[in-house]
Scaffold this active site. Sequence first.
Site, PDB file in Angstrom:
ATOM      1  N   LYS A  19      17.785   6.545 -28.385  1.00  0.00           N
ATOM      2  CA  LYS A  19      18.008   5.107 -28.178  1.00  0.00           C
ATOM      3  C   LYS A  19      18.405   4.827 -26.722  1.00  0.00           C
ATOM      4  O   LYS A  19      17.862   3.932 -26.091  1.00  0.00           O
ATOM      5  CB  LYS A  19      19.098   4.639 -29.160  1.00  0.00           C
ATOM      6  CG  LYS A  19      19.408   3.159 -29.106  1.00  0.00           C
ATOM      7  CD  LYS A  19      20.021   2.677 -30.411  1.00  0.00           C
ATOM      8  CE  LYS A  19      21.456   3.118 -30.612  1.00  0.00           C
ATOM      9  NZ  LYS A  19      22.433   2.472 -29.717  1.00  0.00           N
ATOM     10  N   SER A  20      19.340   5.601 -26.203  1.00  0.00           N
ATOM     11  CA  SER A  20      19.808   5.367 -24.824  1.00  0.00           C
ATOM     12  C   SER A  20      18.655   5.510 -23.832  1.00  0.00           C
ATOM     13  O   SER A  20      18.480   4.686 -22.927  1.00  0.00           O
ATOM     14  CB  SER A  20      20.891   6.379 -24.458  1.00  0.00           C
ATOM     15  OG  SER A  20      22.032   6.181 -25.243  1.00  0.00           O
ATOM     16  N   ARG A  73      16.550   2.619 -21.419  1.00  0.00           N
ATOM     17  CA  ARG A  73      16.479   2.836 -19.960  1.00  0.00           C
ATOM     18  C   ARG A  73      15.038   3.002 -19.480  1.00  0.00           C
ATOM     19  O   ARG A  73      14.693   2.579 -18.376  1.00  0.00           O
ATOM     20  CB  ARG A  73      17.338   4.051 -19.582  1.00  0.00           C
ATOM     21  CG  ARG A  73      18.848   3.731 -19.658  1.00  0.00           C
ATOM     22  CD  ARG A  73      19.666   5.005 -19.753  1.00  0.00           C
ATOM     23  NE  ARG A  73      21.104   4.808 -19.673  1.00  0.00           N
ATOM     24  CZ  ARG A  73      21.900   4.461 -20.691  1.00  0.00           C
ATOM     25  NH1 ARG A  73      21.380   4.221 -21.870  1.00  0.00           N
ATOM     26  NH2 ARG A  73      23.202   4.330 -20.523  1.00  0.00           N
ATOM     27  N   GLY A  85      24.580  -3.371 -28.314  1.00  0.00           N
ATOM     28  CA  GLY A  85      25.536  -3.366 -27.192  1.00  0.00           C
ATOM     29  C   GLY A  85      24.905  -2.791 -25.942  1.00  0.00           C
ATOM     30  O   GLY A  85      25.106  -3.300 -24.834  1.00  0.00           O
ATOM     31  N   ASP A 111      29.328   8.548 -30.648  1.00  0.00           N
ATOM     32  CA  ASP A 111      28.655   7.894 -31.780  1.00  0.00           C
ATOM     33  C   ASP A 111      28.653   8.759 -33.042  1.00  0.00           C
ATOM     34  O   ASP A 111      28.152   8.338 -34.093  1.00  0.00           O
ATOM     35  CB  ASP A 111      27.204   7.562 -31.412  1.00  0.00           C
ATOM     36  CG  ASP A 111      27.130   6.470 -30.351  1.00  0.00           C
ATOM     37  OD1 ASP A 111      28.063   5.640 -30.278  1.00  0.00           O
ATOM     38  OD2 ASP A 111      26.144   6.450 -29.591  1.00  0.00           O
ATOM     39  N   LYS A 116      33.025  -0.522 -31.488  1.00  0.00           N
ATOM     40  CA  LYS A 116      31.584  -0.235 -31.624  1.00  0.00           C
ATOM     41  C   LYS A 116      30.955  -1.304 -32.525  1.00  0.00           C
ATOM     42  O   LYS A 116      31.514  -2.381 -32.680  1.00  0.00           O
ATOM     43  CB  LYS A 116      31.393   1.179 -32.185  1.00  0.00           C
ATOM     44  CG  LYS A 116      31.856   2.268 -31.226  1.00  0.00           C
ATOM     45  CD  LYS A 116      30.969   2.312 -29.998  1.00  0.00           C
ATOM     46  CE  LYS A 116      31.416   3.361 -29.013  1.00  0.00           C
ATOM     47  NZ  LYS A 116      30.681   3.275 -27.747  1.00  0.00           N
ATOM     48  N   ARG A 155      34.961   1.374 -36.280  1.00  0.00           N
ATOM     49  CA  ARG A 155      34.510   2.562 -37.032  1.00  0.00           C
ATOM     50  C   ARG A 155      35.671   3.383 -37.594  1.00  0.00           C
ATOM     51  O   ARG A 155      35.469   4.132 -38.543  1.00  0.00           O
ATOM     52  CB  ARG A 155      33.606   3.442 -36.155  1.00  0.00           C
ATOM     53  CG  ARG A 155      32.235   2.830 -35.985  1.00  0.00           C
ATOM     54  CD  ARG A 155      31.264   3.701 -35.229  1.00  0.00           C
ATOM     55  NE  ARG A 155      29.940   3.066 -35.255  1.00  0.00           N
ATOM     56  CZ  ARG A 155      28.990   3.260 -34.373  1.00  0.00           C
ATOM     57  NH1 ARG A 155      29.174   4.105 -33.365  1.00  0.00           N
ATOM     58  NH2 ARG A 155      27.838   2.638 -34.487  1.00  0.00           N
TER      59      ARG A 155
HETATM   60  C1  S3P Z   1      25.411   4.176 -24.861  1.00  0.00           C
HETATM   61  C2  S3P Z   1      26.714   4.437 -24.565  1.00  0.00           C
HETATM   62  C3  S3P Z   1      27.781   4.504 -25.580  1.00  0.00           C
HETATM   63  C4  S3P Z   1      27.214   4.670 -26.976  1.00  0.00           C
HETATM   64  C5  S3P Z   1      26.049   3.756 -27.244  1.00  0.00           C
HETATM   65  C6  S3P Z   1      24.935   4.013 -26.244  1.00  0.00           C
HETATM   66  C7  S3P Z   1      24.430   4.088 -23.752  1.00  0.00           C
HETATM   67  O1  S3P Z   1      28.535   3.302 -25.531  1.00  0.00           O
HETATM   68  O2  S3P Z   1      28.236   4.429 -27.925  1.00  0.00           O
HETATM   69  O3  S3P Z   1      25.543   3.951 -28.550  1.00  0.00           O
HETATM   70  O4  S3P Z   1      23.212   4.131 -24.022  1.00  0.00           O
HETATM   71  O5  S3P Z   1      24.868   3.974 -22.599  1.00  0.00           O
HETATM   72  P1  S3P Z   1      29.776   3.105 -24.503  1.00  0.00           P
HETATM   73  O6  S3P Z   1      29.236   3.140 -23.151  1.00  0.00           O
HETATM   74  O7  S3P Z   1      30.345   1.767 -24.858  1.00  0.00           O
HETATM   75  O8  S3P Z   1      30.711   4.238 -24.815  1.00  0.00           O
END
Ligand code: S3P
Length: 433
Positions: free
Chosen positions: A22-23, A27, A95, A316, A343, A347
């Site tokens: 996902k991250s 990006r 988020g 996570d 989150k 959680r």
């Molecule tokens: C993420 C960073 C994390 C993670 C989120 C994805 C990212 O959040 O919990 O699922 O892709 O940069 P935080 O930066 O708020 O810790």
Amino acid sequence: MNQLTSSKSGALKGIFTVPGDKSISHRSLIMGALAVGESTVTGLLEGEDVLGTAAALRELGADIYKDDKNVWHIHGVGIGGLKQPNKALDMGNSGTGVRLLMGLVATHPITVTFTGDESLCSRPMKRVTIPLTEFGAHFSGNENGTLPITVKGAKMPLPISYKLPVASAQVKSAIMLAGLNTPGITTVIETIPTRDHSERIFKYFGVPIKIDGENIQVTGQTELTPRKMAVPADPSSASFLIVAALIKEGSDILIRNVGINPARTGLFKTLIEMGGDIKFENERQECGEDVADIHVKYSELTGITVPPERAPSMIDEYPVLCIAATYAAGKTVMRGIEELRVKESDRIAIMVKGLKSCGVDVEEHDDGMTVSHSIVKGTIPIKTSLDHRIAMSFLVLGLCAENQVTIDDGSVIETSFPGFVDLLNSVGANIHS
Ligand code: S3P
């Protein structure tokens, strides 16, 4: 609402893959949208969160589509080239999507309103609006700093140097992305390392970036090179299958092509310390990321105290670690994780409440929880509170429970792991609506 029930299953067996990270997917789309020319992405996570980022980037001017071979094509607008969207950008549950895009638009001369679902509209945004204001952007919203928020991007952004007050890759990345359309050098000072996908992908797309100890320095207003990205499978998604195989007697699974960036593998390290038989095979590098096939066999686990400094590398994964802890001998202590309270849901509170209702011996702390070995008796439907990882964790809990475990809403799983239930059932689980 889509109620789902997980019942005692047989051993899990098979060779398979899980959806893209996902991250890295968010990006890849963002970097492609900023490059001049065509970038392509394979293995993109086609979950609601990432599709929301693609839709938002289209509104901002990028041309993004998928061809019939499942390759995503992105025709970027170039740094500085984002256009004024015609409507508010609804980022749903994401988020990462909203915080990264706020960073991106903060240094473009456009005005953008961001909103999201009930969960996203209750999450803290000041952690990004405060540093982005220093670039010259203006934010208007409510007192609490929650969505909806309208961002008026800086016309003449100024580079900043910012020490992160919270260990957050989203905040770090928002600042780095704002730095891309800012003349000069933007510096982020990160005292506690978090996932470094932005640093890696910036390098891959040719952004001049220097990492010197705690300092990450981005030189702005340079042209990005369009690239071919291959997104590895998401280690956070793989974690649900890994825990399922560890707790279910007789299991033996191989998950192919999983990202093993050391900033993401805290759960794997923890499970190995608990006695888990987890092996990385065929380790390699792809598009600047570390990748391996992960081989997991059923193991008798023993609880440990998880080192709090490991939290950012498994932030996570605590909900699913609670499931492993329920079936592990003794106690598993998880502290120093107060970030879990902001989150997709709180959680800590939601896991503790759900586990208690299944008869699990769990103690809540301000900054975490302690889970003791327990016999699980599923009862009333677990409230998942618009949180995909809570939903998937409780479905994994049900695989070894005395009675079945039911969750009130499985539809939220679509945000990060489309096909989760079918995949788990195809390797031996018993989950149905
Ligand atoms: C993420 C960073 C994390 C993670 C989120 C994805 C990212 O959040 O919990 O699922 O892709 O940069 P935080 O930066 O708020 O810790």
